[in-house]
Motif scaffolding. Structure first.
Motif, PDB file in Angstrom:
ATOM      1  N   PRO A 154     -74.173  10.279 -49.554  1.00 32.76           N
ATOM      2  CA  PRO A 154     -74.787  11.575 -49.856  1.00 32.76           C
ATOM      3  C   PRO A 154     -76.309  11.500 -49.928  1.00 32.76           C
ATOM      4  CG  PRO A 154     -73.908  10.602 -51.854  1.00 32.76           C
ATOM      5  CD  PRO A 154     -73.581   9.637 -50.732  1.00 32.76           C
ATOM      6  N   ASN A 177     -74.026  10.100 -42.313  1.00 38.27           N
ATOM      7  CA  ASN A 177     -72.887  10.995 -42.128  1.00 38.27           C
ATOM      8  C   ASN A 177     -71.598  10.199 -41.889  1.00 38.27           C
ATOM      9  OD1 ASN A 177     -71.189  13.101 -41.488  1.00 38.27           O
ATOM     10  ND2 ASN A 177     -72.669  14.166 -40.220  1.00 38.27           N
ATOM     11  N   ARG A 178     -71.678   9.227 -40.984  1.00 44.03           N
ATOM     12  CA  ARG A 178     -70.491   8.429 -40.631  1.00 44.03           C
ATOM     13  C   ARG A 178     -69.968   7.653 -41.837  1.00 44.03           C
ATOM     14  NH1 ARG A 178     -72.815   5.849 -37.050  1.00 44.03           N
ATOM     15  NH2 ARG A 178     -73.265   3.999 -38.286  1.00 44.03           N
ATOM     16  N   ASN A 179     -70.883   7.149 -42.651  1.00 48.38           N
ATOM     17  CA  ASN A 179     -70.485   6.358 -43.824  1.00 48.38           C
ATOM     18  C   ASN A 179     -70.335   7.203 -45.086  1.00 48.38           C
ATOM     19  OD1 ASN A 179     -70.577   3.290 -43.082  1.00 48.38           O
ATOM     20  ND2 ASN A 179     -72.325   4.211 -42.046  1.00 48.38           N
ATOM     21  N   GLN A 180     -70.463   8.517 -44.934  1.00 46.31           N
ATOM     22  CA  GLN A 180     -70.297   9.468 -46.041  1.00 46.31           C
ATOM     23  C   GLN A 180     -71.173   9.116 -47.244  1.00 46.31           C
ATOM     24  OE1 GLN A 180     -66.067   9.830 -46.683  1.00 46.31           O
ATOM     25  NE2 GLN A 180     -65.780  10.812 -44.720  1.00 46.31           N
ATOM     26  N   SER A 187     -74.213  20.115 -42.096  1.00 48.33           N
ATOM     27  CA  SER A 187     -73.269  19.011 -41.913  1.00 48.33           C
ATOM     28  C   SER A 187     -73.577  18.179 -40.670  1.00 48.33           C
ATOM     29  CB  SER A 187     -71.844  19.551 -41.797  1.00 48.33           C
ATOM     30  OG  SER A 187     -71.689  20.226 -40.571  1.00 48.33           O
TER      31      SER A 187
END
Ligand code: SF4
Ligand code: SF4
Length: 443
Positions: free
Chosen positions: A425, A420-423, A138
């Motif tokens: 994948p 990661n910040r903008n989710q 993560s």
């Protein structure tokens, strides 16, 4: 080398103040401030050099330049806006000193491998103890002082890539004892030694700090891919930071000390080439070191012809052996600024990716646009780095890629943060990692 004296004055005079750079400067496009574009910054440096500005109040404007060279590429007069900014920063350091935070970072950490290594080791231990329940895939999101949003930082490795002494990685496995001993003692390779291992080629690997301390997995992939293409890889001891972060901050004294150490470390071995897998380090070796004066400059110019980016070496010098296993993955590619705008490296990484069986390559819009990392720019101006990065991530996400591939570990870090910040994948990977994944499929 930073521009200075007459050469700087001539470069400043080349700017006709047309404002064309306003259309491409990523910082100006976010802030809209004239002091955030090449035209405005050049004017400020002009006033500084003429003694009409003291300079203390210029720190903000000059620190908010990415050094991305977009202005240079767009400028009808060919003005090196990024180089003029660097000259301004160097002048500021001469007049006002470096400041304790920057002095600590550039002289106390980046310029001292033992301190850097110890800090990463301690950080790794702290992460494993304090964040034991956080899933490994993560990333770690931390709100750092002065930042508006949390930043994703990588899990720190227990050990850096480089061992204490010189290491040699041979395509055929282990080297015989005599050859290994000669190499680890820093001796030059003689013809007899070459005959014993008979690799197709032998290269030196300049790892750079981010690969060595934060992403040893990238370094291992670089070595593995080169080995699989018949190349013996020597990772010389005593190499250190390339010096560009210090040079970029105007700390020329530290940058020159690091340059001298690296030239010495790489001169101890005979090899066909020096391989670099970081776009920032490549700029140091190809542009900054050769511009030095005196014997150091002479030595650097001799060596520069043998320095290659990882992707260049595989495509231009070697007959690249593509992996035979299929890697079913859709990827897109982000061009690091120092590759695309600095060295015109664009087709090489794409050629390698397209050679991987099963891999689907999808070009993103504005692939050559800066990701917002720019080394310590993102440390001192993280909120701005986020805004610039969001546009890059939007373009990458639109391709539906499972991995955003690039040729610089700094971009890998900032892309991973943005994904990661903008989710989104998708993973951020170095080109070498993708090639290694494909070779692993052969097993
Ligand atoms: S730097 Fe170049 S593009 Fe920008 S204002 Fe000056 S001449 Fe025009
Ligand atoms: S180098 Fe990049 S950030 Fe700096 S002035 Fe030029 S375009 Fe703007």
């Amino acid at each position: 080398m930073a521009l200075s004296g007459e050469a700087l004055a001539v470069e400043i005079m080349k700017c006709v103040r047309c404002g064309q750079c306003r259309a491409v400067c990523p910082v100006f496009l976010e802030s809209g401030a004239e002091t955030d574009v090449a035209r405005g910054r050049i004017f400020l440096v002009k006033l500084l050099m003429e003694g009409r500005l003291d300079g203390k109040d210029l720190d903000g404007a000059l620190s908010r330049c990415l050094g991305c060279k977009s202005c240079f590429q767009e400028c009808p007069s060919g003005v090196k806006g990024d180089q003029i900014v660097l000259a301004g920063r160097a002048e500021m350091v001469l007049r006002h000193g470096l400041g304790w935070m920057k002095r600590g970072l550039y002289r106390g950490v980046l310029g001292r491998p033992k301190v850097f290594g110890a800090m990463v080791g301690l950080g790794s231990l702290a992460q494993r103890v304090a964040l034991a329940r956080v899933p490994r895939d993560s990333g770690i999101r931390l709100r750092l002082p002065g930042n508006r949003v949390p930043r994703t930082i990588p899990w720190l490795p227990r050990r850096p890539l480089r061992p204490k002494g010189t290491a040699t990685y041979s395509p055929g496995g282990e080297l015989d004892q005599e050859t290994r001993s000669a190499l680890t003692q820093g001796a030059r390779m003689g013809p007899g030694a070459e005959g014993k291992t008979a690799p197709r080629r032998r290269v030196l690997y300049f790892t750079g700090c981010l690969t060595n301390y934060l992403y040893p997995r990238i370094g291992r992939a670089v070595i593995d891919v080169l080995n699989r293409n018949g190349v013996e890889v020597i990772v010389p001891a005593d190499q250190t930071c390339c010096g560009l972060p210090a040079r970029g901050a105007g700390d020329l004294e530290t940058a020159d000390r690091l340059m001298a150490a690296n030239l010495e470390a790489m001169s101890r071995y005979e090899a066909d080439a020096i391989i670099v897998s970081c776009a920032t380090c490549l700029t140091s070796w190809k542009e900054d070191y050769p511009a030095a004066g005196g014997t150091l400059g002479e030595r650097a110019r001799d060596m520069a012809a043998k320095v290659y980016d990882f992707s260049q070496y595989l495509t231009e010098v070697l007959e690249f052996q593509p992996p035979e296993g299929a890697l079913a993955m859709r990827v897109t590619y982000h061009d690091p600024c120092h590759h695309f705008k600095g060295m015109q490296i664009k087709k090489e990484p794409r050629k390698l990716l397209k050679a991987v069986p099963g891999l689907e390559f999808k070009e993103m819009a504005e692939a050559e646009r800066c990701c917002g990392f720019a080394g310590s720019f993102s440390v001192w101006n993280y909120d701005l780095a986020v805004k610039i990065n969001d546009r890059k991530i939007k373009n990458a996400a639109a391709t539906g890629a499972e991995a955003v591939v690039t040729g610089c570990p700094g971009c890998v870090m900032h892309l991973a943060d943005g994904l990661n910040r903008n989710q989104v994948p998708a993973r951020a990977l170095h080109l070498a990692e993708v090639l290694e994944m494909a070779y692993q499929k052969e097993k």
